[in-house]
Design a protein around this motif. Structure first.
Motif, PDB file in Angstrom:
ATOM      1  N   GLU A 140       0.851  -1.198  -0.206  1.00 20.94           N
ATOM      2  CA  GLU A 140      -0.019  -0.097   0.126  1.00 20.94           C
ATOM      3  C   GLU A 140       0.844   1.283  -0.138  1.00 20.94           C
ATOM      4  OE1 GLU A 140      -1.112   0.648   4.705  1.00 20.94           O
ATOM      5  OE2 GLU A 140      -2.145  -0.738   3.606  1.00 20.94           O
ATOM      6  N   THR A 141       2.371   1.188   0.146  1.00 21.73           N
ATOM      7  CA  THR A 141       2.987   2.380   0.051  1.00 21.73           C
ATOM      8  C   THR A 141       3.634   2.701  -1.431  1.00 21.73           C
ATOM      9  OG1 THR A 141       3.583   1.667   2.455  1.00 21.73           O
ATOM     10  CG2 THR A 141       5.158   3.180   0.954  1.00 21.73           C
ATOM     11  N   ALA A 142       3.372   3.858  -1.783  1.00 20.31           N
ATOM     12  CA  ALA A 142       3.789   4.299  -3.094  1.00 20.31           C
ATOM     13  C   ALA A 142       5.001   4.549  -3.001  1.00 20.31           C
ATOM     14  CB  ALA A 142       3.207   5.727  -3.471  1.00 20.31           C
ATOM     15  N   GLY A 143       5.952   3.880  -4.157  1.00 19.87           N
ATOM     16  CA  GLY A 143       7.379   3.935  -4.285  1.00 19.87           C
ATOM     17  C   GLY A 143       8.111   2.838  -3.535  1.00 19.87           C
ATOM     18  N   LEU A 144       7.253   1.841  -3.220  1.00 19.81           N
ATOM     19  CA  LEU A 144       7.832   0.404  -2.862  1.00 19.81           C
ATOM     20  C   LEU A 144       7.354  -0.628  -3.521  1.00 19.81           C
ATOM     21  CD1 LEU A 144       7.764   0.511   1.276  1.00 19.81           C
ATOM     22  CD2 LEU A 144       9.696   1.135  -0.336  1.00 19.81           C
ATOM     23  N   GLU A 145       7.802  -1.797  -4.113  1.00 16.63           N
ATOM     24  CA  GLU A 145       7.436  -2.962  -4.761  1.00 16.63           C
ATOM     25  C   GLU A 145       7.751  -4.250  -4.190  1.00 16.63           C
ATOM     26  OE1 GLU A 145       8.484  -3.346  -9.364  1.00 16.63           O
ATOM     27  OE2 GLU A 145       9.733  -4.495  -8.173  1.00 16.63           O
ATOM     28  N   ARG A 182      11.843  -3.632  -2.779  1.00 16.37           N
ATOM     29  CA  ARG A 182      12.527  -2.637  -3.098  1.00 16.37           C
ATOM     30  C   ARG A 182      11.760  -1.387  -3.185  1.00 16.37           C
ATOM     31  NH1 ARG A 182      14.074  -4.253  -9.673  1.00 16.37           N
ATOM     32  NH2 ARG A 182      12.122  -4.225 -10.232  1.00 16.37           N
ATOM     33  N   TYR A 183      12.659  -0.440  -3.152  1.00 16.79           N
ATOM     34  CA  TYR A 183      12.290   0.917  -3.416  1.00 16.79           C
ATOM     35  C   TYR A 183      12.265   1.171  -4.723  1.00 16.79           C
ATOM     36  CZ  TYR A 183      12.236   6.039  -3.317  1.00 16.79           C
ATOM     37  OH  TYR A 183      11.753   7.569  -3.620  1.00 16.79           O
ATOM     38  N   THR A 184      11.448   1.686  -5.428  1.00 19.12           N
ATOM     39  CA  THR A 184      11.267   2.186  -6.832  1.00 19.12           C
ATOM     40  C   THR A 184      11.316   3.606  -7.030  1.00 19.12           C
ATOM     41  OG1 THR A 184       8.984   1.764  -7.016  1.00 19.12           O
ATOM     42  CG2 THR A 184      10.401   0.057  -7.729  1.00 19.12           C
ATOM     43  N   VAL A 204       9.154   0.391   7.024  1.00 17.37           N
ATOM     44  CA  VAL A 204       8.844   1.385   6.098  1.00 17.37           C
ATOM     45  C   VAL A 204       9.073   2.476   6.026  1.00 17.37           C
ATOM     46  CG1 VAL A 204       6.704   1.881   4.505  1.00 17.37           C
ATOM     47  CG2 VAL A 204       6.990  -0.434   5.349  1.00 17.37           C
ATOM     48  N   HIS A 205       9.068   3.326   7.450  1.00 17.54           N
ATOM     49  CA  HIS A 205       9.335   4.780   7.652  1.00 17.54           C
ATOM     50  C   HIS A 205      10.892   4.927   7.368  1.00 17.54           C
ATOM     51  CE1 HIS A 205      10.866   7.859  10.217  1.00 17.54           C
ATOM     52  NE2 HIS A 205       9.649   8.761   9.506  1.00 17.54           N
ATOM     53  N   GLU A 206      11.607   3.895   7.737  1.00 18.52           N
ATOM     54  CA  GLU A 206      13.116   4.215   7.723  1.00 18.52           C
ATOM     55  C   GLU A 206      13.539   3.619   6.050  1.00 18.52           C
ATOM     56  OE1 GLU A 206      15.829   4.713   9.842  1.00 18.52           O
ATOM     57  OE2 GLU A 206      13.965   5.814  10.541  1.00 18.52           O
ATOM     58  N   VAL A 207      12.968   2.795   5.523  1.00 18.70           N
ATOM     59  CA  VAL A 207      13.006   2.712   4.153  1.00 18.70           C
ATOM     60  C   VAL A 207      12.850   4.009   3.334  1.00 18.70           C
ATOM     61  CG1 VAL A 207      12.452   1.656   1.851  1.00 18.70           C
ATOM     62  CG2 VAL A 207      12.948   0.191   4.179  1.00 18.70           C
ATOM     63  N   LEU A 208      11.941   4.634   3.655  1.00 18.70           N
ATOM     64  CA  LEU A 208      11.378   5.970   2.750  1.00 18.70           C
ATOM     65  C   LEU A 208      12.347   6.934   3.218  1.00 18.70           C
ATOM     66  CD1 LEU A 208       7.650   5.742   2.949  1.00 18.70           C
ATOM     67  CD2 LEU A 208       9.074   4.922   1.013  1.00 18.70           C
TER      68      LEU A 208
END
Length: 468
Positions: free
Chosen positions: A379-384, A397-399, A455-459
């Motif tokens: 549900e998080t934009a920018g993650l796949e 991964r982060y896209t 998720v917060h840390e990845v972004l």
């Protein structure tokens, strides 16, 4: 020259100092950065003086605090490797094991600990659906896998006509690196290891396994063993155990299950491990999903005679002179180890304290946490998402709108930045040649709030990286 002996009172003073350090470590564990600030040069310098000729006495313990400060903090957000979280009662069991200092090699060397280990092994076998299996504790999954394949070889194909070991071993393309090592160490040679393709869920394909066996038989080779995986290290995939077992029986192969990561989850999710009890041998790691301090591997097997065929070669000085089935028992007849630590003691004490039900629930929480992360990534934009929570590993991964050609490089650098920030600690997986971030939940301390932090840390780390 000083004596090595300490008075009980002196030992108690030293033990109290160590206990205080342990209490401080556990109390502050959740607030510590997971990645310590120390670098390689500093860690080498810390021990550059080597070992002293003259003892330091009580001052020797002064170095423990900086040693611990330079260690990785395995707190609730350490999600990198398939490594247990060090349940504290198990730590106390390790302490007692060191105090009594038994060599758990035979009943006559360590009577109570040998009986305790045999009891714990029976209980663990029953808990994962392998009723009637026996076995022993080992250093870890790697040594357990090596011993299992040694049993397979000595049972089915000890040597060919010129005396050299022979036989072909089959395993999933996702198999753990310990299996190629075991095949090499046993003298079979890696050329006799067949890596079988996987399906879309990263599970071994039975049709491809059947084809590989048939091709080797047609070429005059001797199929020896198949290694099914119950929890691949990358994605947590569980091979189709029942189908693999049927092929093993049809062709006279030994079936070993590498369950170092996942098999103990059969205590909580037996339906995901159907066919586990059909194996001839099974490896598990209690220092993974029983959360015990390392090292604490387990090897289970169906037939103790196969273990003795592989490992019973006793020098006269160690030969048992007692025919009693308990008092004459020796683990060294069923294991490659002679000197053995009392690894079972921590498991026994830990489970007696908490109960098996508590461990089942902790495993269920880990799986639910993996499922939470999967949902958040979706549900998080920018993650796949690349690999869903089949067991408790999630690969993503982060896209973030970046070109596909640059994603591997960006996510490689992103992982390093995430871990340097110290709030969460992830690892990576290469799937179909692409680089992905990987979180694996085998940590009894992790909460849903910790999952959200991932998720917060990845972004946050991605934003830093893109701005740099």
């Amino acid at each position: 020259m000083g004596s090595l002996e300490l008075s009980p009172a002196h030992f108690r003073r030293l033990a109290d100092r160590v206990s205080t350090l342990a209490e401080e470590w556990l109390e502050g564990l959740d607030s510590r950065p997971i990645a310590p600030s120390i670098n390689g040069a500093a860690s080498e310098a810390m021990f550059s003086e080597g070992l002293p000729e003259q003892g330091l006495g009580d001052a020797a313990l002064d170095a423990l605090r900086p040693f611990m400060e330079g260690s990785r903090a395995g707190n609730a957000r350490f999600l990198a490797y398939v490594f247990g979280s060090g349940e504290p009662v198990g730590v106390l069991g390790d302490y007692v094991a060191s105090v009594v200092n038994q060599n758990v090699t035979a009943w006559r060397s360590a009577p109570t600990v040998v009986s305790l280990e045999r009891s714990v092994i029976r209980s663990l076998a029953s808990a994962v659906g392998c009723e009637g299996f026996t076995g022993s504790f080992a250093g870890g999954g790697s040594s357990a896998n090596l011993m299992a394949l040694a049993m397979a070889r000595e049972s089915l194909a000890p040597a060919n006509e010129d005396g050299a070991p022979s036989g072909v071993v089959y395993a999933s393309a996702e198999v753990h690196m310990s299996i190629p090592k075991a095949v090499a160490l046993l003298g079979l040679g890696r050329k006799n290891l067949r890596l079988i393709p996987t399906d879309a869920q990263w599970r071994m394909r039975p049709d491809a396994l059947a084809r590989a066996i048939a091709e080797d038989k047609a070429a005059g080779l001797r199929p020896l063993a198949v290694v099914a995986t119950a929890g691949t290290v990358n994605t947590g995939a569980v091979d189709p155990l029942t189908a693999v077992a049927a092929l093993a029986r049809e062709h006279g192969l030994w079936m070993h299950v590498d369950g170092a990561y996942g098999a103990l989850a059969a205590m909580a999710f037996p339906e995901r491990f159907e066919g586990l009890g059909l194996a001839d041998s099974l490896s598990m790691d209690a220092h993974k999903w029983l959360y015990q301090p390392a090292d604490c591997g387990v090897l289970l097997f169906r037939d103790a005679k196969a273990a003795r065929r592989a490992f019973s070669f006793t020098g006269d000085y160690a030969r048992a002179l007692n025919a009693d089935p308990v008092e004459g028992f020796a683990f060294f007849d069923e294991s490659m180890e002679l000197s053995r630590r009392a690894r079972a003691l921590k498991v026994w004490l830990s489970v007696r304290f908490h109960g098996l039900a508590a461990f089942r629930e902790a495993i269920r929480r880990d799986v639910r946490n993996a499922e939470r992360l999967e949902a958040l990534v979706r549900e998080t934009a920018g993650l796949e998402l690349r690999s869903p929570a089949t067991l408790s590993a999630v690969c993503f991964r982060y896209t973030g709108g970046l070109p596909d050609a640059g994603l591997d490089d960006f996510n490689t650098r992103l992982l390093a930045r995430i871990n340097r920030r110290g709030r969460v600690y992830l690892s990576n997986a290469t799937l179909e040649g692409r680089f992905f971030l990987r979180a694996c939940f085998v940590n009894h301390r992790t909460t849903p709030e910790d999952v959200a932090t991932v998720v917060h840390e990845v972004l946050a780390a991605a934003e830093e990286l893109r701005a740099s």
